[in-house]
Enzyme design. Sequence first.
Site, PDB file in Angstrom:
ATOM      1  N   TYR A 114     -40.044-109.274  46.573  1.00  0.00           N
ATOM      2  CA  TYR A 114     -40.801-108.045  46.458  1.00  0.00           C
ATOM      3  C   TYR A 114     -39.918-106.833  46.173  1.00  0.00           C
ATOM      4  O   TYR A 114     -40.414-105.740  46.001  1.00  0.00           O
ATOM      5  CB  TYR A 114     -41.655-107.827  47.712  1.00  0.00           C
ATOM      6  CG  TYR A 114     -42.821-106.915  47.435  1.00  0.00           C
ATOM      7  CD1 TYR A 114     -43.668-107.184  46.371  1.00  0.00           C
ATOM      8  CD2 TYR A 114     -43.051-105.784  48.186  1.00  0.00           C
ATOM      9  CE1 TYR A 114     -44.721-106.352  46.077  1.00  0.00           C
ATOM     10  CE2 TYR A 114     -44.114-104.948  47.907  1.00  0.00           C
ATOM     11  CZ  TYR A 114     -44.954-105.233  46.840  1.00  0.00           C
ATOM     12  OH  TYR A 114     -46.000-104.402  46.544  1.00  0.00           O
ATOM     13  N   TRP A 129     -37.793-104.765  47.722  1.00  0.00           N
ATOM     14  CA  TRP A 129     -37.459-103.622  48.567  1.00  0.00           C
ATOM     15  C   TRP A 129     -36.173-103.840  49.373  1.00  0.00           C
ATOM     16  O   TRP A 129     -35.784-102.988  50.155  1.00  0.00           O
ATOM     17  CB  TRP A 129     -38.592-103.347  49.557  1.00  0.00           C
ATOM     18  CG  TRP A 129     -39.673-102.465  49.019  1.00  0.00           C
ATOM     19  CD1 TRP A 129     -40.923-102.858  48.650  1.00  0.00           C
ATOM     20  CD2 TRP A 129     -39.621-101.052  48.798  1.00  0.00           C
ATOM     21  NE1 TRP A 129     -41.653-101.781  48.224  1.00  0.00           N
ATOM     22  CE2 TRP A 129     -40.884-100.656  48.307  1.00  0.00           C
ATOM     23  CE3 TRP A 129     -38.638-100.088  48.978  1.00  0.00           C
ATOM     24  CZ2 TRP A 129     -41.184 -99.338  47.984  1.00  0.00           C
ATOM     25  CZ3 TRP A 129     -38.941 -98.780  48.660  1.00  0.00           C
ATOM     26  CH2 TRP A 129     -40.196 -98.419  48.162  1.00  0.00           C
TER      27      TRP A 129
END
Length: 665
Positions: A21, A23
């Site tokens: 994802y 991050w």
Amino acid sequence: MALRLVREGRHGAEGVFGGSYGWSSAGRFHHAQSQIHRFLNIALGGYVRSVNSYSAGASAVILPWILGPFEAMSRNNVTWSQIEAETDVVLAFGGMALKNSNVASGGVTTHIERGAMARAAARGCRFHLFSPLRDDFPPEAGAIWHPIRPGTDVAVMLGLCNTMLAEGLHDVEFLEQYCTGFDVFSAYLAGGEDGQPKTAEWASGISGVPAQSIVRLAREMTAGRSLVTVAHALQRARFGEQPVWAGAALAAMAGQIGLPGGGYNYALGTMGHTGRRINAVPIPTLLQGRNGVSNFIPVARISDMLLNPGETYHYDGREMTYPDIRLVYWAGGNPFHHQDLNRLRSALARPQTIIVLPATMTLEREDIGAAGTDPRLIAMRRLAPAVGMSRDDYAIFADLSRLMGSEDAFTEGRDAREWLAHLYEPTRMALAERGWDAPDFESFWERGELTLPSAPDDGGMLRAFRQNPQSAHLPTPSGRIEIFSRTIADFGYDDCPGHPVWLAPDEVPNEAAPLVLIANQPSTRLHSQLDFGAYSQSSKVRGREPARLNPQDAAQQGIRDGDIVRIFNGRGACLAGAVLRDGVMAGIVNLSTGAWFDPLDVGDGSLGCGHGNPNILTRDIGTSKLAQGCCGQVTVVEVSRYDGELPPVRAYDPPSTELATVRTA
């Protein structure tokens, strides 16, 4: 080796899902999403990928059809400088909480939002907040709070539109010159499709916002420079495309799209990227290579994919087929961070192999920090040695590439430090070509940071379109703002028709679950990162994630401030710490995301969470057939005081090498 078997077996790269994802690091090189995708593309020839994001799953799909690309509508549009100087009224549906704008992928080196709001308010700009939570605006903005029932923002937008239409306040010239389909939409506003005019009184009955407030705001926003914003929160729910579209239609009727400080800016204040000037030079970027696999999924449909291989589904006008995934390689994020965790648990039991290896954190490696809207390039120096067996993602993938015979293609003969210098060079060259400060890599690294110049604050695509709609037409099917979209109408989706409509929520409070849960972003961390840290821990209640309730709702259940509560519905249950606040609308419980999952056996074969993770409660369903976005923002629950023996929080305990047993509470 599992990867080699997949590559050489009958499923091939089409049986691999590359999960990440993105991050996990602010750095441009040790960006796990780029690293894993580059590795899978080079070593396997590709992988099944995901598209869009949990944050903006619906808006990223609807915006290109009606206005233009997501990035252009959110990042290169209205800036805070324009608002300070030009804007008279801001209608913020979902608010502009500083906890959101304080973070951004790539990092934020200067926080400008609080000061900009204070200066705009001092000049006379009026901020209007539509949210169940009063603190979705900082106090400096002096925002007028309109408590609104979750999921009813579209009704208020339609009520505003109907008022403009009925009182002749809409900008006919703008609608004729820059828009298409207003005739269809205006007939709907007047009740031509369903017999129900979308009046302010109608909207008030649905939303709880007084009709006189809606009428007054319609007049106010057409009497001066007005700006409509829609937060990510609104489209992280069923029919999430509608508030994005209705907000654009409302701004179009006011006729101010493309004006400085006016019109429409999707997600302004949602992250630190929005409302800023973009950089005039490129930032370092690691190329990921070519993906030879064409199949993909909307990112929030991972459980559907794993549970239903071979089944078809609709997405953005296409009929898609879920692939048969045999191997999941996950890097750079928490694979157990998704809606309906019990369903996800079943889904992750389906693949033959799941690979998750221990990797270093940002402080344990060297990198370059940069974002396309931040004016500083940062030399990120290593501050701590790697812990245990963790290694940089790049080192892991380089070794795997060597074992699979693709090391030269993956590394290109560079170690990590040489890659940093290589990725820095395009930025340096762009600076040098324009005569700006452009030190070589070693000088930059010694200095520690470099200022990046900003591009002109020109309003982006929407300003250019307003100034010359013929030569700078929008990249929509008509080249105009599509209030009615023939393309979307022809898709035939009953949950996303051809223009903004009111679609009542299909999950509402009931006798078994009388409260609406809002699972927003936390104020003490980014998602679940560093949940064990002192700042995140400072907000916990007896070690549990805080759950904010209105004192009126708490009194009905005998709940006091600081009590441990059980939050539950038909999907699961969790324990949290009660925090009573009158800034939370009655009928609402606010439990932010990101508490590390701490499994508890709740006695029916499913798991609960002893720490307060709301995703044990949220629905795993798409926003609509158009976008298939995430619906994790809201659900319905019951809350009761928990008087049983309080189990210890074990979410931060190191993993055991033995088979884990689930405890009971």
